[in-house]
Design a protein around this motif. Structure first.
Motif, mmCIF file in Angstrom:
data_model
loop_
_atom_site.group_PDB
_atom_site.id
_atom_site.type_symbol
_atom_site.label_atom_id
_atom_site.label_comp_id
_atom_site.label_asym_id
_atom_site.label_seq_id
_atom_site.Cartn_x
_atom_site.Cartn_y
_atom_site.Cartn_z
ATOM 1 N N UNK A 112 3.436 -2.006 -14.054
ATOM 2 C CA UNK A 112 3.849 -2.159 -15.448
ATOM 3 C C UNK A 112 4.804 -3.342 -15.517
ATOM 4 N N UNK A 113 4.503 -4.281 -16.404
ATOM 5 C CA UNK A 113 5.351 -5.454 -16.604
ATOM 6 C C UNK A 113 5.982 -5.351 -17.987
ATOM 7 N N UNK A 114 7.324 -5.395 -18.056
ATOM 8 C CA UNK A 114 7.996 -5.227 -19.335
ATOM 9 C C UNK A 114 8.716 -6.503 -19.756
ATOM 10 N N UNK A 115 9.073 -6.540 -21.026
ATOM 11 C CA UNK A 115 9.876 -7.631 -21.580
ATOM 12 C C UNK A 115 9.182 -8.298 -22.749
ATOM 13 N N UNK A 116 10.002 -8.883 -23.603
ATOM 14 C CA UNK A 116 9.486 -9.594 -24.775
ATOM 15 C C UNK A 116 8.640 -10.790 -24.378
ATOM 16 N N UNK A 117 7.849 -11.240 -25.328
ATOM 17 C CA UNK A 117 7.125 -12.521 -25.219
ATOM 18 C C UNK A 117 6.232 -12.619 -23.989
ATOM 19 N N UNK A 118 5.477 -11.581 -23.711
ATOM 20 C CA UNK A 118 4.529 -11.642 -22.593
ATOM 21 C C UNK A 118 3.563 -12.799 -22.824
ATOM 22 N N UNK A 119 3.281 -13.524 -21.782
ATOM 23 C CA UNK A 119 2.370 -14.668 -21.859
ATOM 24 C C UNK A 119 0.948 -14.199 -22.187
ATOM 25 N N UNK A 139 0.806 -1.219 0.000
ATOM 26 C CA UNK A 139 0.000 0.000 0.000
ATOM 27 C C UNK A 139 0.837 1.265 0.000
ATOM 28 N N UNK A 140 2.161 1.112 -0.148
ATOM 29 C CA UNK A 140 3.068 2.258 -0.122
ATOM 30 C C UNK A 140 3.318 2.866 -1.496
ATOM 31 N N UNK A 141 2.863 2.203 -2.558
ATOM 32 C CA UNK A 141 3.233 2.626 -3.916
ATOM 33 C C UNK A 141 2.007 2.868 -4.786
ATOM 34 N N UNK A 142 2.111 3.935 -5.578
ATOM 35 C CA UNK A 142 1.104 4.192 -6.607
ATOM 36 C C UNK A 142 1.433 3.425 -7.883
ATOM 37 N N UNK A 143 2.730 3.235 -8.153
ATOM 38 C CA UNK A 143 3.179 2.572 -9.375
ATOM 39 C C UNK A 143 4.412 1.734 -9.092
ATOM 40 N N UNK A 144 4.415 0.522 -9.632
ATOM 41 C CA UNK A 144 5.585 -0.348 -9.549
ATOM 42 C C UNK A 144 5.868 -0.876 -10.951
ATOM 43 N N UNK A 145 7.134 -0.785 -11.355
ATOM 44 C CA UNK A 145 7.573 -1.341 -12.633
ATOM 45 C C UNK A 145 8.290 -2.659 -12.356
ATOM 46 N N UNK A 146 7.826 -3.714 -13.001
ATOM 47 C CA UNK A 146 8.481 -5.024 -12.927
ATOM 48 C C UNK A 146 9.213 -5.211 -14.255
ATOM 49 N N UNK A 147 10.437 -4.695 -14.288
ATOM 50 C CA UNK A 147 11.203 -4.601 -15.525
ATOM 51 C C UNK A 147 11.782 -5.954 -15.918
ATOM 52 N N UNK A 148 11.466 -6.379 -17.125
ATOM 53 C CA UNK A 148 11.927 -7.643 -17.719
ATOM 54 C C UNK A 148 11.333 -8.888 -17.051
ATOM 55 N N UNK A 149 10.233 -8.719 -16.324
ATOM 56 C CA UNK A 149 9.598 -9.890 -15.706
ATOM 57 C C UNK A 149 9.049 -10.851 -16.766
ATOM 58 N N UNK A 150 8.668 -10.312 -17.935
ATOM 59 C CA UNK A 150 8.151 -11.198 -18.991
ATOM 60 C C UNK A 150 9.210 -12.191 -19.446
ATOM 61 N N UNK A 151 10.478 -11.796 -19.403
ATOM 62 C CA UNK A 151 11.565 -12.709 -19.757
ATOM 63 C C UNK A 151 11.668 -13.818 -18.714
ATOM 64 N N UNK A 152 11.512 -13.459 -17.440
ATOM 65 C CA UNK A 152 11.547 -14.466 -16.380
ATOM 66 C C UNK A 152 10.431 -15.494 -16.564
ATOM 67 N N UNK A 153 9.264 -15.049 -17.027
ATOM 68 C CA UNK A 153 8.169 -16.001 -17.301
ATOM 69 C C UNK A 153 8.432 -16.781 -18.579
#
Length: 197
Positions: free
Chosen positions: A158-165, A120-134
């Motif tokens: 926001x979730x970034x990275x190629x090949x999002x599921x 509850x501390x954040x308005x926005x979180x970026x999960x950078x390159x998480x799509x690659x991890x998936x």
């Protein structure tokens, strides 16, 4: 001709105002996915970070793959001092060549991300390159969606990275696919500081 143009623009303006008045506020942060083979997925996310900071919102970033890679955006946000930033990846998969280590790093990064999303501390979180991890099955899409479901209502992600599921794209509120038209790497030009990193 000018009067016709003015009349058409006034009609469009009225239509647009009507559409906007019919929209609803979801009263929770949105989920955005930036994916595709083209450049600009993370850069676009960091543009949204700047926009959020402009509104005095609280922002966090968790980087999944980039490891200790020195980037201009990280240096900028460190100088600014207003973004909680965790670089938790061990580098690109071809750097580590140790799947167990990559999985452990991705899972630790996602545990940190879950804590941040639920706090509850954040308005926005970026999960950078998480799509690659998936993509490489370091994280399951079901676990990631469960984490998004458990986020605090105020928190957009926001979730970034190629090949999002596909399942993630179905879940998201907004999906943008970057399409590569031309890239200097293919012409033998190495990555440029300030443009590529």
């Amino acid at each position: 001709m000018t009067d016709d143009h003015k009349e058409k623009m006034q009609e469009r303006q009225a239509e647009q105002r009507k559409k906007v008045s019919e929209l609803k506020d979801p009263e929770q942060g949105l989920v955005l996915v930036h994916t595709g083979a083209g450049k600009g997925k993370s850069s676009s996310a960091f543009g949204v970070v700047i926009r959020a900071l402009g509104w005095k919102q609280t922002v966090g970033v968790v980087q999944f793959i980039k490891g200790k890679w020195k980037t201009g955006e990280r240096q900028f946000f460190d100088r600014l001092g207003e973004v909680t930033w965790h670089t938790m990846g061990e580098g690109f998969t071809w750097d580590t060549q140790d799947k167990d280590r990559d999985i452990a790093a991705a899972q630790a990064a996602f545990a940190k991300a879950r804590d941040m999303m639920e706090s509850g501390d954040y308005d926005l979180i970026v999960l950078d390159e998480i799509n690659i991890a998936m993509r490489y099955d370091y994280l399951s899409v079901a676990d990631v969606i469960a984490g998004l479901e458990a986020r605090n209502a105020r928190t957009g992600v926001i979730l970034t990275g190629r090949d999002a599921k596909a399942e993630l794209c179905d879940y998201a509120d907004l999906v943008t696919e970057m399409t590569e038209v031309k890239h200097p790497f293919k012409a033998g030009i190495k990555a440029q500081r300030g443009v590529d990193y």
